[in-house]
Each structure stands twice: as structure tokens, then as C-alpha cells.
Motif scaffolding. Structure first.
Motif, PDB file in Angstrom:
ATOM      1  N   ILE A 239      34.757  22.702   3.493  1.00 23.90           N
ATOM      2  CA  ILE A 239      33.255  22.516   3.555  1.00 23.90           C
ATOM      3  C   ILE A 239      32.877  21.286   2.517  1.00 23.90           C
ATOM      4  CG2 ILE A 239      30.612  23.204   3.477  1.00 23.90           C
ATOM      5  CD1 ILE A 239      31.702  25.945   4.277  1.00 23.90           C
ATOM      6  N   ASP A 240      32.550  20.116   2.964  1.00 20.86           N
ATOM      7  CA  ASP A 240      32.396  19.182   2.262  1.00 20.86           C
ATOM      8  C   ASP A 240      30.853  18.771   2.136  1.00 20.86           C
ATOM      9  OD1 ASP A 240      32.234  16.770   0.617  1.00 20.86           O
ATOM     10  OD2 ASP A 240      33.424  15.827   2.173  1.00 20.86           O
ATOM     11  N   GLY A 241      30.294  19.176   1.100  1.00 21.81           N
ATOM     12  CA  GLY A 241      28.637  18.898   0.837  1.00 21.81           C
ATOM     13  C   GLY A 241      28.450  18.024  -0.089  1.00 21.81           C
ATOM     14  N   ASP A 242      29.176  16.992  -0.478  1.00 23.12           N
ATOM     15  CA  ASP A 242      28.806  15.857  -1.344  1.00 23.12           C
ATOM     16  C   ASP A 242      27.451  15.339  -1.210  1.00 23.12           C
ATOM     17  OD1 ASP A 242      31.327  16.552  -2.476  1.00 23.12           O
ATOM     18  OD2 ASP A 242      32.241  14.997  -1.761  1.00 23.12           O
ATOM     19  N   ARG A 243      27.162  15.162  -0.138  1.00 22.47           N
ATOM     20  CA  ARG A 243      25.778  14.456  -0.042  1.00 22.47           C
ATOM     21  C   ARG A 243      24.833  15.359  -0.194  1.00 22.47           C
ATOM     22  NH1 ARG A 243      26.289  11.529   5.795  1.00 22.47           N
ATOM     23  NH2 ARG A 243      24.015  11.006   5.208  1.00 22.47           N
ATOM     24  N   VAL A 244      24.924  16.422  -0.244  1.00 29.75           N
ATOM     25  CA  VAL A 244      23.899  17.495  -0.716  1.00 29.75           C
ATOM     26  C   VAL A 244      23.736  18.056  -1.978  1.00 29.75           C
ATOM     27  CG1 VAL A 244      22.998  19.635   0.372  1.00 29.75           C
ATOM     28  CG2 VAL A 244      23.865  18.132   1.695  1.00 29.75           C
ATOM     29  N   TRP A 245      24.922  18.655  -2.445  1.00 24.44           N
ATOM     30  CA  TRP A 245      24.804  19.337  -3.761  1.00 24.44           C
ATOM     31  C   TRP A 245      25.879  18.836  -4.787  1.00 24.44           C
ATOM     32  CZ3 TRP A 245      26.057  22.698   0.653  1.00 24.44           C
ATOM     33  CH2 TRP A 245      27.295  22.852   0.790  1.00 24.44           C
ATOM     34  N   SER A 246      26.274  17.626  -4.770  1.00 27.41           N
ATOM     35  CA  SER A 246      27.039  16.748  -5.643  1.00 27.41           C
ATOM     36  C   SER A 246      26.156  16.201  -6.802  1.00 27.41           C
ATOM     37  CB  SER A 246      28.142  15.836  -4.833  1.00 27.41           C
ATOM     38  OG  SER A 246      27.500  14.854  -4.493  1.00 27.41           O
ATOM     39  N   CYS A 247      27.093  15.611  -7.628  1.00 28.51           N
ATOM     40  CA  CYS A 247      26.418  14.829  -8.807  1.00 28.51           C
ATOM     41  C   CYS A 247      25.490  13.515  -8.293  1.00 28.51           C
ATOM     42  CB  CYS A 247      27.374  14.359  -9.883  1.00 28.51           C
ATOM     43  SG  CYS A 247      27.812  15.818 -10.664  1.00 28.51           S
ATOM     44  N   ALA A 248      26.459  12.937  -7.142  1.00 25.18           N
ATOM     45  CA  ALA A 248      25.947  11.728  -6.493  1.00 25.18           C
ATOM     46  C   ALA A 248      24.659  11.993  -5.880  1.00 25.18           C
ATOM     47  CB  ALA A 248      27.001  11.067  -5.799  1.00 25.18           C
ATOM     48  N   ALA A 249      24.350  13.082  -5.349  1.00 20.34           N
ATOM     49  CA  ALA A 249      23.293  13.486  -4.431  1.00 20.34           C
ATOM     50  C   ALA A 249      22.076  13.807  -5.440  1.00 20.34           C
ATOM     51  CB  ALA A 249      23.554  14.598  -3.543  1.00 20.34           C
ATOM     52  N   ALA A 250      22.571  14.099  -6.712  1.00 24.54           N
ATOM     53  CA  ALA A 250      21.108  14.783  -7.534  1.00 24.54           C
ATOM     54  C   ALA A 250      20.567  13.571  -8.124  1.00 24.54           C
ATOM     55  CB  ALA A 250      21.866  15.365  -8.921  1.00 24.54           C
ATOM     56  N   PRO A 251      19.180  13.748  -7.980  1.00 27.60           N
ATOM     57  CA  PRO A 251      18.266  12.691  -8.462  1.00 27.60           C
ATOM     58  C   PRO A 251      18.388  12.360  -9.992  1.00 27.60           C
ATOM     59  CG  PRO A 251      17.151  14.639  -8.474  1.00 27.60           C
ATOM     60  CD  PRO A 251      18.483  14.851  -7.839  1.00 27.60           C
ATOM     61  N   SER A 252      17.953  11.310 -10.675  1.00 30.33           N
ATOM     62  CA  SER A 252      18.280  10.844 -12.017  1.00 30.33           C
ATOM     63  C   SER A 252      17.147  11.881 -13.126  1.00 30.33           C
ATOM     64  CB  SER A 252      17.775   9.573 -12.236  1.00 30.33           C
ATOM     65  OG  SER A 252      18.605   8.767 -11.448  1.00 30.33           O
ATOM     66  N   ASP A 253      17.752  12.718 -13.640  1.00 30.15           N
ATOM     67  CA  ASP A 253      16.783  13.263 -14.626  1.00 30.15           C
ATOM     68  C   ASP A 253      16.334  12.523 -15.758  1.00 30.15           C
ATOM     69  OD1 ASP A 253      15.746  15.381 -16.008  1.00 30.15           O
ATOM     70  OD2 ASP A 253      17.358  16.824 -16.059  1.00 30.15           O
ATOM     71  N   LEU A 254      15.220  12.345 -15.510  1.00 31.63           N
ATOM     72  CA  LEU A 254      14.447  11.443 -16.706  1.00 31.63           C
ATOM     73  C   LEU A 254      13.654  12.244 -17.811  1.00 31.63           C
ATOM     74  CD1 LEU A 254      12.802   8.771 -14.406  1.00 31.63           C
ATOM     75  CD2 LEU A 254      14.832   8.821 -15.501  1.00 31.63           C
ATOM     76  N   ARG A 255      13.858  13.850 -17.665  1.00 27.78           N
ATOM     77  CA  ARG A 255      13.218  14.645 -18.611  1.00 27.78           C
ATOM     78  C   ARG A 255      13.675  14.247 -20.136  1.00 27.78           C
ATOM     79  NH1 ARG A 255      13.743  20.124 -15.342  1.00 27.78           N
ATOM     80  NH2 ARG A 255      15.863  19.157 -15.121  1.00 27.78           N
ATOM     81  N   LEU A 256      14.967  14.016 -20.105  1.00 28.10           N
ATOM     82  CA  LEU A 256      15.514  13.485 -21.456  1.00 28.10           C
ATOM     83  C   LEU A 256      14.964  12.328 -22.180  1.00 28.10           C
ATOM     84  CD1 LEU A 256      17.366  14.370 -24.112  1.00 28.10           C
ATOM     85  CD2 LEU A 256      19.049  13.372 -22.960  1.00 28.10           C
ATOM     86  N   LEU A 257      14.770  11.496 -21.404  1.00 29.85           N
ATOM     87  CA  LEU A 257      14.051  10.073 -21.650  1.00 29.85           C
ATOM     88  C   LEU A 257      12.517  10.533 -22.018  1.00 29.85           C
ATOM     89  CD1 LEU A 257      13.898   7.098 -21.914  1.00 29.85           C
ATOM     90  CD2 LEU A 257      13.490   6.889 -19.376  1.00 29.85           C
ATOM     91  N   ALA A 258      11.922  11.208 -21.357  1.00 26.69           N
ATOM     92  CA  ALA A 258      10.360  11.672 -21.615  1.00 26.69           C
ATOM     93  C   ALA A 258      10.481  12.203 -22.935  1.00 26.69           C
ATOM     94  CB  ALA A 258       9.954  12.484 -20.407  1.00 26.69           C
TER      95      ALA A 258
END
Length: 482
Positions: free
Chosen positions: A168-187
Motif C-alpha cells: 500500500i503506497d499512501g505517499d500522497r496522504v500520509w508522507s512528509c511531502a503531503a504534510a503541510p508546512s508547520d509554522l508553529r516554530l516560526l510563530a
């Protein structure tokens, strides 16, 4: 922060900038949270749909691809050697997971066996939510949401019941590339910058004002500046300018007072001399002695006031000197005229050590010998102060003993009298100008001796104090060693 020149303008501006950065930080944090929550919800939904598609043979969810393994990989997977499956890194870590069938459905489902392979970690399956009424589809959704939580690009190998193994390949759903940019560290970084800017402003401003207050508190000490200069806030520079103007005015007034008193002393010298010459012609010895005593008292008062004003004016240039030699010479002068004054030398001061975890008592030691006791002082002014204390000790007692104590930071000149009935509090009250003791009829003086001694002690960064001694009162002039 060095460019902040005014607390009123720059401080308000910095507060507004910090507030704007705080709003930006909060906005980035909320947006990042919303995007991350949507990403995890999508992974959870895709996992539930994936379970149903495996059970029914339907289409997998969008972004997920199911591929059967070839014969060799089927054998490896059946033997549990998942890291040897084609396309899998041999160093991959395997996390095994199984989902029991749902016996509550109309059509009996089959058990699902999963192997999650990742090159970074084994997944903490305890984080997968489990409820008594939880369906297998929900369990699969909880697993895929766990996969989306970690940025590790996992690969799933699954087997439904007795069916062949599939990848099962779910790179477009649960991979690093699919994850949104986490701006909390910047905040968080922006918030820290805003807080740091405000804290720096407060600390720098406080340090500038405190530093100037410290300098002003010790302005009369030896080596102190005549004028103050400072870099920093406009408000502080305005205060420094006002203080400089005030101090200049005070110095001018003291100089004028000294000039007037010096002129008066000079102008009175000639008539005083004439009065003494004319008094010498008076045949009555008692009357002649009284007139000469009045003349000496008048000139003595002028000289005392002039000495006090010169001490306030701080006109003598300080220099390094041996305090022990200075005291010895003063005592020698008194002894040359037969006055009962002694010098007891330098006394060693005990130094207590720091407390220890291994000892109930603190250690006690003493400083090394330093016979000279070098200090930065005004020799004439300091000698006058010591002489005044010796004169008081002789006036109110039978004799005077001079000694010296020292530590790393201070030197203490001690003048002890003998037979003085006055208390330390009573003598300290006499440090005000023109205060004299109760026996003014029996002793000479003009009420400025202790005042001059106290002023000189302050000029040397110290104090004049009194305390009871073994035979009488102890006068202690504490000065800084530099």
C-alpha cells in the motif's frame, strides 16, 4: 537596541511593533494548527476508506495505491522477512499491526495483518486509539493518522485473511511531502523576538538609569568625575544634563563661599594683628589675656569655616600614600608637644570563610601583612580629619590612641579616647555643624571638628561612626582602598 534614543518615542514604537509581531505569531500558529488538523483528519478518513476497499475489493481512496507482490516477495512476506521485499531498504524498521474482523456486520469481514516499514522508527502503537465500540475501519483510520503524525514516509504491506500480500503506497496522504508546512516554530520564534525586544528595552533602560544613579550616589568619592557623560535614552541624557548644571552651580557657589571666607580671613588678619599689639599695651594682665583669647577665637572660627568649605569644595588633588606613615607622622607631631597620643599600629582583621556542607563552623583567617596600607587619598584633608578626632579625644578624655585596621576593600582609622562619659549616640549628634558638647565652658572649639571629619570620610568613599570601646569611645573613619 542601540538605535533607541528616546523612551517615549522609541519605546512606544517598539511596543507597537511587538504587538504586531504578537498578532502575526498568533495568526501563523492558528493557521498552522488548522492545516495540520485538516491533514490528520484526511489521513484518518483515508485509512477508514482503505479498510473498506480492502474488504470489498473496491477502489482505494484518492492518493492511495494498492499493488500485489510478486511470487518471491509473497514468500518473503509470508515468512515475515518484510525488509527483504523488493523496493524496501534492508535497514528498515518493522512495526507489526493486526485488525480483528468486525463480527457485527452483516457480511463477516476478514482479519487484516499489516507490516509498517520505516527507515526512521518503530511506531508507538499504544497511541492508536481503541474503544470498546470502535469499528475496524476506525482502527485503520487511527493507524494512518498515526503514520501522518510522523514524518517518516512509511510503506505498508498488508494481507487480508488468506488473500495474497499487497503493498500500500499512501505517499500522497500520509508522507512528509503531503504534510503541510508547520509554522508553529516560526510563530514561537517571532513571539520570542517580540518578548526579547521588550525585555531588552526594559533591562537596558533600567541598567542605564541604575548606572547613572550609582555614579551619582558616589560622586564625592576620590577620582569621581566633575561632569557626567552618558550614552543612551534622550530622557536620561536630559537628566544628566540637568545634574551637571546643578553640580556646576554648587561648585561655583562653594568656590564663591571659599573666596569670600578667604577674603574675610585675610582682611581680618591685619586688624587682628593690630588688636593683639594694642592688647599687649594693656597693663591689666587678666584683661589682656581675655582680649587675646577673643581675638584668637575669632580668627579660629574663620579658619574652621574656611577649612570646612575647602573640604566640601574637594579642591585637593588625591594621590597614593601610606596610611600608616600618615598616622604615625600625625601622632609624632602630638608627641613632640607633649600630648598623650599613641599609635598602636596596624591591627589584623579576621576574615570569615564561606559556609561548607562538610563543616558546621565557618573557617577564620587573617589578611597578610601590609605595613604600608597604600590608599588613594587627600593627605592634608585626611590629616585634618584625624587631627580633629584626636583633639576631641583629648578634650573629652585623658589620652588618645590611634590604630589602623584593613581588609581587601577598606581601611579603618580608629581613634580611641579614655575616660569619655559621652555615649556614641551623643557624639554622633555633634557631627552637625556648630554642635558642641555640654562642657563648652571647659574646652576650646568651634563646633565644626566632627563635621569636617565626617565630610572628609564621605569624600573618601567612607563614613565616620562611633562605638563604645574598652576604655572610652571609638571613632572609626572607614575609607575605600583603591
Amino acid at each position: 537596541m542601540q538605535t533607541l534614543r528616546s523612551l517615549r518615542v522609541g519605546g512606544v514604537g517598539l511596543v507597537l511593533v511587538a504587538f504586531a509581531l504578537g498578532l502575526l505569531s498568533a495568526s501563523l500558529w492558528l493557521q498552522s494548527n488548522a492545516r495540520w488538523s485538516a491533514y490528520l483528519d484526511n489521513a484518518k478518513f483515508a485509512g477508514a476508506v482503505l479498510y473498506d476497499s480492502l474488504q470489498t475489493g473496491g477502489e482505494p481512496p484518492v492518493g492511495v495505491r494498492i499493488s500485489p507482490l510478486d511470487a518471491q516477495d509473497q514468500a518473503r512476506a509470508q515468512a515475515g522477512i518484510f525488509e527483504q521485499v523488493s523496493g524496501i531498504a534492508p535497514t528498515s524498521l518493522v512495526t507489526n499491526f493486526s485488525i480483528r474482523p468486525d463480527l457485527t456486520r452483516d457480511r463477516i469481514s476478514r482479519p487484516l495483518t499489516l507490516a509498517v516499514l520505516s527507515s526512521d522508527l518503530r511506531y508507538p502503537l499504544a497511541a492508536v486509539s481503541s474503544r470498546a465500540d470502535q469499528t475496524p475501519a476506525e482502527t485503520m483510520g487511527a493507524l494512518t493518522m498515526l503514520l501522518a503524525t510522523y514524518c517518516s514516509d512509511p510503506i505498508l504491506i498488508a494481507k487480508l485473511g488468506q488473500a495474497p500480500w499487497v503493498q500500500i503506497d499512501g505517499d500522497r496522504v500520509w508522507s512528509c511531502a503531503a504534510a503541510p508546512s508547520d509554522l508553529r516554530l516560526l510563530a514561537a520564534g517571532i513571539s520570542l523576538v517580540a518578548i526579547g525586544a521588550l525585555v531588552t528595552l526594559v533591562l537596558n533602560s533600567s541598567a542605564q538609569f541604575s548606572g547613572f544613579a550609582q555614579m551619582l550616589r558616589h560622586r564625592n568619592r576620590i577620582g569621581g568625575p566633575q561632569f557626567y557623560q552618558t550614552e543612551g535614552l534622550y530622557e536620561l541624557r536630559e537628566i544628566v544634563s540637568s545634574v551637571n548644571s546643578y553640580l556646576a552651580g554648587e561648585r561655583d557657589r562653594l568656590a564663591e563661599r571659599a573666596a569670600v571666607l578667604s577674603g574675610v580671613s585675610h582682611d581680618l588678619g591685619t586688624p587682628a594683628t593690630r588688636l593683639k599689639l594694642r592688647a599687649a599695651l594693656i597693663p591689666d594682665a587678666d584683661l589682656r589675656a581675655k582680649l587675646e583669647a577673643d581675638i584668637d577665637s575669632m580668627t579660629g572660627i574663620i579658619e574652621s569655616v574656611l577649612t570646612y568649605t575647602r573640604a566640601e569644595l574637594d579642591a585637593e588633588v588625591p594621590r597614593k600614600l601610606s596610611l600608616k606613615s600618615l598616622l604615625q607622622s600625625i601622632v609624632d607631631d602630638y608627641q613632640d608637644i607633649g600630648r598623650p597620643v599613641e599609635f598602636a599600629g596596624t591591627q589584623k582583621m579576621s576574615v570569615h570563610g564561606a559556609p561548607s556542607l562538610f563543616m558546621s563552623r565557618r573557617g577564620v583567617g587573617s589578611l597578610g601583612d601590609d605595613d604600608k596600607v597604600i590608599v588613594l587619598a587627600r593627605p592634608v584633608t585626611l590629616a585634618r580629619a584625624v587631627s580633629n578626632l584626636i583633639d576631641n579625644a583629648l578634650k573629652y578624655g585623658r589620652r588618645a590612641t590611634v590604630s589602623l585596621e584593613k581588609d581587601a576593600d577598606h581601611a579603618v582609622i580608629i581613634v580611641q579616647d579614655e575616660g569619655n562619659d559621652m555615649s556614641a549616640a551623643e557624639v554622633e549628634n555633634l557631627m552637625a555643624p556648630y554642635r558642641r558638647g555640654s562642657n563648652t565652658q571647659l574646652i576650646d572649639g568651634h563646633g565644626l571638628g566632627l563635621t569636617i571629619a565626617s565630610t572628609v570620610a564621605n569624600l573618601h568613599g567612607g563614613t565616620l561612626t562611633f562605638e563604645p570601646g574598652a576604655k572610652g569611645l571609638l571613632a572609626r573613619i572607614t575609607i575605600l582602598r583603591r
